[in-house]
Design an enzyme around this catalytic site. Structure first.
Site, PDB file in Angstrom:
ATOM      1  N   ASP A  12      -5.019  -4.738  -3.287  1.00  0.00           N
ATOM      2  CA  ASP A  12      -6.448  -5.047  -3.314  1.00  0.00           C
ATOM      3  C   ASP A  12      -6.851  -5.789  -4.575  1.00  0.00           C
ATOM      4  O   ASP A  12      -7.672  -6.705  -4.517  1.00  0.00           O
ATOM      5  CB  ASP A  12      -7.272  -3.759  -3.197  1.00  0.00           C
ATOM      6  CG  ASP A  12      -7.451  -3.358  -1.744  1.00  0.00           C
ATOM      7  OD1 ASP A  12      -7.747  -4.257  -0.932  1.00  0.00           O
ATOM      8  OD2 ASP A  12      -7.263  -2.185  -1.415  1.00  0.00           O
ATOM      9  N   CYS A  54       0.775   1.277  -7.809  1.00  0.00           N
ATOM     10  CA  CYS A  54       1.258   1.701  -6.491  1.00  0.00           C
ATOM     11  C   CYS A  54       1.098   0.617  -5.442  1.00  0.00           C
ATOM     12  O   CYS A  54       1.338   0.842  -4.267  1.00  0.00           O
ATOM     13  CB  CYS A  54       0.591   2.998  -6.053  1.00  0.00           C
ATOM     14  SG  CYS A  54      -1.190   2.850  -5.895  1.00  0.00           S
ATOM     15  N   GLU A  98      -8.557  -1.320  -8.550  1.00  0.00           N
ATOM     16  CA  GLU A  98      -8.413  -2.296  -7.468  1.00  0.00           C
ATOM     17  C   GLU A  98      -9.498  -3.354  -7.495  1.00  0.00           C
ATOM     18  O   GLU A  98      -9.451  -4.308  -6.718  1.00  0.00           O
ATOM     19  CB  GLU A  98      -8.488  -1.584  -6.113  1.00  0.00           C
ATOM     20  CG  GLU A  98      -7.486  -0.473  -5.946  1.00  0.00           C
ATOM     21  CD  GLU A  98      -7.455   0.085  -4.531  1.00  0.00           C
ATOM     22  OE1 GLU A  98      -6.599  -0.327  -3.761  1.00  0.00           O
ATOM     23  OE2 GLU A  98      -8.304   0.937  -4.222  1.00  0.00           O
ATOM     24  N   HIS A 126       7.154   0.464  13.300  1.00  0.00           N
ATOM     25  CA  HIS A 126       8.124   1.558  13.191  1.00  0.00           C
ATOM     26  C   HIS A 126       9.540   1.049  13.310  1.00  0.00           C
ATOM     27  O   HIS A 126      10.450   1.509  12.635  1.00  0.00           O
ATOM     28  CB  HIS A 126       7.891   2.593  14.300  1.00  0.00           C
ATOM     29  CG  HIS A 126       6.821   3.576  13.971  1.00  0.00           C
ATOM     30  ND1 HIS A 126       6.654   4.091  12.711  1.00  0.00           N
ATOM     31  CD2 HIS A 126       5.868   4.142  14.734  1.00  0.00           C
ATOM     32  CE1 HIS A 126       5.643   4.927  12.717  1.00  0.00           C
ATOM     33  NE2 HIS A 126       5.137   4.977  13.938  1.00  0.00           N
TER      34      HIS A 126
HETATM   35  C1  PEP Z   1      -3.381  -1.379  -3.022  1.00  0.00           C
HETATM   36  O1  PEP Z   1      -4.482  -1.842  -2.719  1.00  0.00           O
HETATM   37  O2  PEP Z   1      -2.557  -1.950  -3.768  1.00  0.00           O
HETATM   38  C2  PEP Z   1      -2.950  -0.079  -2.467  1.00  0.00           C
HETATM   39  C3  PEP Z   1      -1.853   0.515  -2.881  1.00  0.00           C
HETATM   40  O3  PEP Z   1      -3.711   0.476  -1.504  1.00  0.00           O
HETATM   41  P1  PEP Z   1      -3.784  -0.024   0.008  1.00  0.00           P
HETATM   42  O4  PEP Z   1      -2.687  -1.022   0.224  1.00  0.00           O
HETATM   43  O5  PEP Z   1      -3.657   1.205   0.823  1.00  0.00           O
HETATM   44  O6  PEP Z   1      -5.150  -0.632   0.079  1.00  0.00           O
HETATM   45 MG    MG Z   2      -6.004  -0.609  -1.838  1.00  0.00          MG
END
Ligand code: PEP
Ligand code: MG
Length: 595
Positions: A468, A515, A444, A202
C-alpha cells in the site's frame, strides 16, 4: 501478462504466462481434461422436482465422498499442510448459497438440476469477479473447482485423477483444483501449466510449497498443446517453450542444473540463525492468512508471524466470527508459534479487500475510502469483538495487535482507547488478558511516513506495508495493470520514505519491520538491513532466500551502498546500481537474472 497465441507449434514456440512456482521442468505434456462441460438448462414439470433434487443431492454426496477419499490418501507432509483446502471445499458443499439456492431454483422456479447449479455458480463467480484484491479474487477458483466436480458428478462424467499419471510428465490443464494438486505424485508430475489462475491461486500456492515448477494464466495452452508434446517450463519467468530445439534444450538443461543446485543449498539455511556477518540478528517472520499455515512457516524457519491477515475469518458466509471463534484461532496460532510472537492485524476490509458479507457502500474511490482501521472505528462492535479475542489470546503466549492504514495520531489514540476499554471490561468481568500485548501500526500512508516521529511515540512497533505504501506514495493503483510499470520499490521517493520511517523508529527506540512483498525479495535484503529494518515478514517460502543474503551482509558496507542509492535520481538508476552491486556480491544468486 497473457499468452502469445500461435496456432502451429513450430520448433521453440514460446508462450508467456504467470510465473507461479519457480524452477525448470523439461518433459512431455500430459493433458488432463478439465474442460468446461456443456450444460443444458430446461424447465421441468412439477413431477420432476423430486427426482432432480435427488440427483443433485446424490452429486453433492458423491463429491463429498470423493474429497474425503482424496484427504485420506494424501500422504506427504507438505500436502498435509494444505488439507485445509479440501476442508474448505467440503464446507462449500454445505454452503447455503450454493446448495440452498440451487435447491430453491429447482423447487420454486422449476429448473432442472444442472441448469439451476449452473445459474448459482455463475452468480457466485460474478460476486468474486468484483473483488479487486488479487488474493481474495482468486478464491473464485475454489468455487470453480468445487462447481466443476459437482457438475461432473451430476452429469455422470468421470474425473481423471492425477494419481493415475504413470510417467514423468508436465501436466497441461485448463485449471487444477486443490484436490488435483493434493493427489500429485511428485516423482511423476514434474511441472504443470494451466490456462487460468494467478500467482496467489491455491494451485500456485500449493505448487510453490511442493516445489513443482508451474506457469499459470496461459489462457489457451490446453487448446494449443496436444498430448506428448516436448516442452520446457521455466516457472521463475513464466516462460513455456514447446518443441525445444537441441540448442534450447541444452541451454535449459544448464539453467536447470544451476537452479537445482541453488535450491538444494537453500535447505541448509532453514535451521541457521538469521544474523548478519557482523552479528546483527534479524527476525524473519511469516505472513499468513490461515492458522494452518503455521506448521509450514515453522519448518521454513519463521521466527514468528509478522502479519496475520484476518480478513478471511470474516468470509465464511456465516457472518462475522464470534469472540470465542476468534479466540480459538488466535490462541491456536499463539500456542503453535511460541515462543515467537504472532502479530494479528485487525480487520483490513474495504478498498481492494472486498468481503461480500459487509455489503460495503459503493465508493467512487475505495482505495481512499472507508477501509481498514477507518471501517473498524465505525463498526465498533466488530472492532471490539476482535480486540477482546486478541487480548484474551495473549494469555497463551506473545501476541501483538497491529492496526492497518493509519493516517494520524488521533486514529492511533482512538484505537488504543478501544484496546484499553476492552481490557478493563474483560478484567472486571474476571476474564484474563495477555499482560504485555504490544500495539503497533502499519505504515502504509504518506501521512504516516511524514509524521512517523509523532506516531513512534504512541506505539511499540512499526511495520511497513509496502504494497500500500508504494501505491499511495507514487499514486499508483496497485491493482491497475495500466500503471503497473510505475509500481517501483526502488523509486527514490519510496527509499526516502523508508529511510524516514526507520530514522523515526530508531530515534524513539521502537522496533521497525516490514511486511509488504518487498520484504520477501532477496534483491532488496541488503538495502532493507542498511535502512535499519530488523524484522522482515514474508511468504514463508522466501525466508531461506532472504536469510542466505542476510548472513553475508556487513552493515557498514551495506550502509555505504545505501548512501549511494539514496543519491540517485530515478528508479531505473537505483535498480541498475542495486542489481549490479548484488550480482557482483552474490554472483551465484543474481548473475543469471541481471548480468
Ligand atoms: C501492505 O500493504 O504492504 C500489506 C502487507 O498489506 P496488504 O497487502 O494486506 O494490504
Ligand atoms: Mg496494506
Amino acid at each position: 501478462m497473457t499468452a502469445s497465441v500461435k496456432i502451429d507449434i513450430t520448433e521453440d514456440t514460446i508462450l508467456v504466462g504467470i510465473a507461479a512456482a519457480p524452477g525448470i521442468a523439461i518433459s512431455r505434456s500430459h493433458r488432463v481434461n478439465r474442460d468446461r462441460m456443456t450444460v443444458i438448462e430446461r424447465r421441468i414439470l412439477p413431477a420432476e422436482v423430486g427426482p432432480e433434487i435427488a440427483a443433485f443431492k446424490d452429486a453433492v454426496n458423491k463429491s463429498k465422498s470423493q474429497l474425503l477419499e482424496v484427504k485420506d490418501q494424501a500422504g506427504s507432509k507438505e500436502l498435509f499442510e494444505h488439507l485445509y483446502i479440501i476442508d474448505t471445499h467440503l464446507l462449500i458443499l454445505d454452503d447455503e448459497m450454493l446448495i440452498g439456492d440451487t435447491l430453491r431454483l429447482i423447487r420454486e422456479e422449476l429448473i432442472n438440476a444442472e441448469g439451476a447449479l449452473n445459474r448459482v455458480l455463475r452468480k457466485l463467480r460474478q460476486m468474486f469477479e468484483r473483488i479487486s484484491d488479487e488474493y481474495l479474487r482468486e478464491r473464485r477458483s475454489d468455487i470453480d473447482s468445487i462447481g466443476d466436480r459437482l457438475m461432473r458428478n451430476l452429469l455422470g462424467e468421470t474425473h481423471e485423477s492425477l494419481a493415475d499419471v504413470k510417467d514423468q510428465v508436465i501436466v497441461v490443464a485448463h485449471d487444477l483444483s486443490p484436490a488435483d494438486t493434493v493427489q500429485i505424485d511428485r516423482s511423476k508430475v514434474i511441472g504443470f501449466v494451466t490456462d487460468i489462475g494467478g500467482r496467489t491461486s491455491h494451485t500456485a500456492i500449493l505448487a510453490r510449497s511442493l516445489g513443482i515448477p508451474a506457469v499459470v494464466g496461459l489462457e489457451t495452452v490446453t487448446s494449443l498443446v496436444p498430448d506428448g508434446t516436448p516442452m520446457i517450463i521455466d516457472g521463475s519467468t513464466g516462460t513455456v517453450i514447446l518443441k525445444p530445439s537441441a540448442e534450447t534444450f541444452r541451454e535449459y538443461l544448464i539453467k536447470k542444473q544451476h537452479y537445482d543446485y541453488l535450491e538444494s543449498e537453500l535447505v541448509q539455511f532453514r535451521s541457521l540463525p538469521a544474523i548478519t556477518r557482523d552479528n546483527c540478528p534479524m527476525a524473519l517472520r511469516s505472513n499468513i492468512d490461515f492458522v494452518e499455515e503455521i506448521t509450514a512457516a515453522r519448518e521454513q524457519g519463521a521466527q514468528g508471524i509478522g502479519l496475520f491477515r484476518t480478513e478471511f475469518l470474516y468470509m465464511s458466509g456465516e457472518g462475522p466470527p464470534s469472540e470465542e471463534e476468534q479466540l480459538a484461532i488466535y490462541s491456536a496460532a499463539v500456542e503453535q508459534m511460541a515462543p515467537f510472537p504472532v502479530t494479528i492485524r485487525t480487520l483490513d476490509v474495504g478498498g481492494d479487500k472486498f468481503v461480500p458479507e459487509f455489503n460495503l457502500a459503493d465508493e467512487v474511490n475505495p482505495a481512499m475510502g472507508l477501509r481498514a482501521v477507518r471501517f473498524s472505528l465505525k463498526e465498533v462492535n466488530l472492532f471490539r469483538t476482535q480486540l477482546r479475542a486478541i487480548l484474551r489470546a495473549g494469555v497463551f503466549g506473545p501476541i501483538r495487535i497491529m492496526f492497518p492504514m493509519i493516517s494520524g495520531v488521533a486514529e492511533v489514540r482512538d484505537c488504543k482507547q478501544f484496546v484499553e476499554r476492552e481490557r478493563q471490561d474483560l478484567l472486571s468481568a474476571g476474564i484474563a488478558c495477555g499482560e504485555n500485548v504490544e500495539i503497533g501500526i502499519m505504515i502504509e500512508t504518506p501521512a504516516a511516513v511524514l509524521i512517523a516521529d509523532l506516531l513512534a511515540k504512541e506505539v511499540d512497533f512499526f511495520s511497513v506495508g509496502t504494497n500500500d505504501l508504494i501505491q499511495y506514495c507514487l499514486a499508483i493503483d496497485r491493482g491497475n495493470e495500466h500503471v503497473a510499470y510505475l509500481y517501483e520499490p526502488t523509486h527514490p521517493a519510496v527509499l526516502q520514505a523508508l529511510h524516514q520511517v526507520c530514522r523515526a523508529a530508531e530515534n524513539a527506540g521502537i522496533d521497525v519491520g516490514m511486511c509488504g512483498e518487498m520484504a520477501g525479495e532477496d534483491l532488496y535484503s541488503l538495502v532493507l538491513v542498511a535502512l535499519g529494518f530488523r524484522e522482515l515478514s514474508m511468504n514463508a517460502m522466501n525466508i531461506s532466500r532472504v536469510k542466505r543474503i542476510i548472513r553475508q551482509i556487513k552493515i557498514p558496507e551495506a550502509k555505504q551502498i545505501l548512501d549511494h542509492l539514496l543519491s540517485l535520481s530515478t528508479a531505473a538508476e537505483v535498480s541498475a546500481a542495486l542489481e549490479k552491486e548484488m550480482s557482483q556480491r552474490y554472483p551465484q544468486v543474481f548473475s543469471e537474472k541481471y548480468l
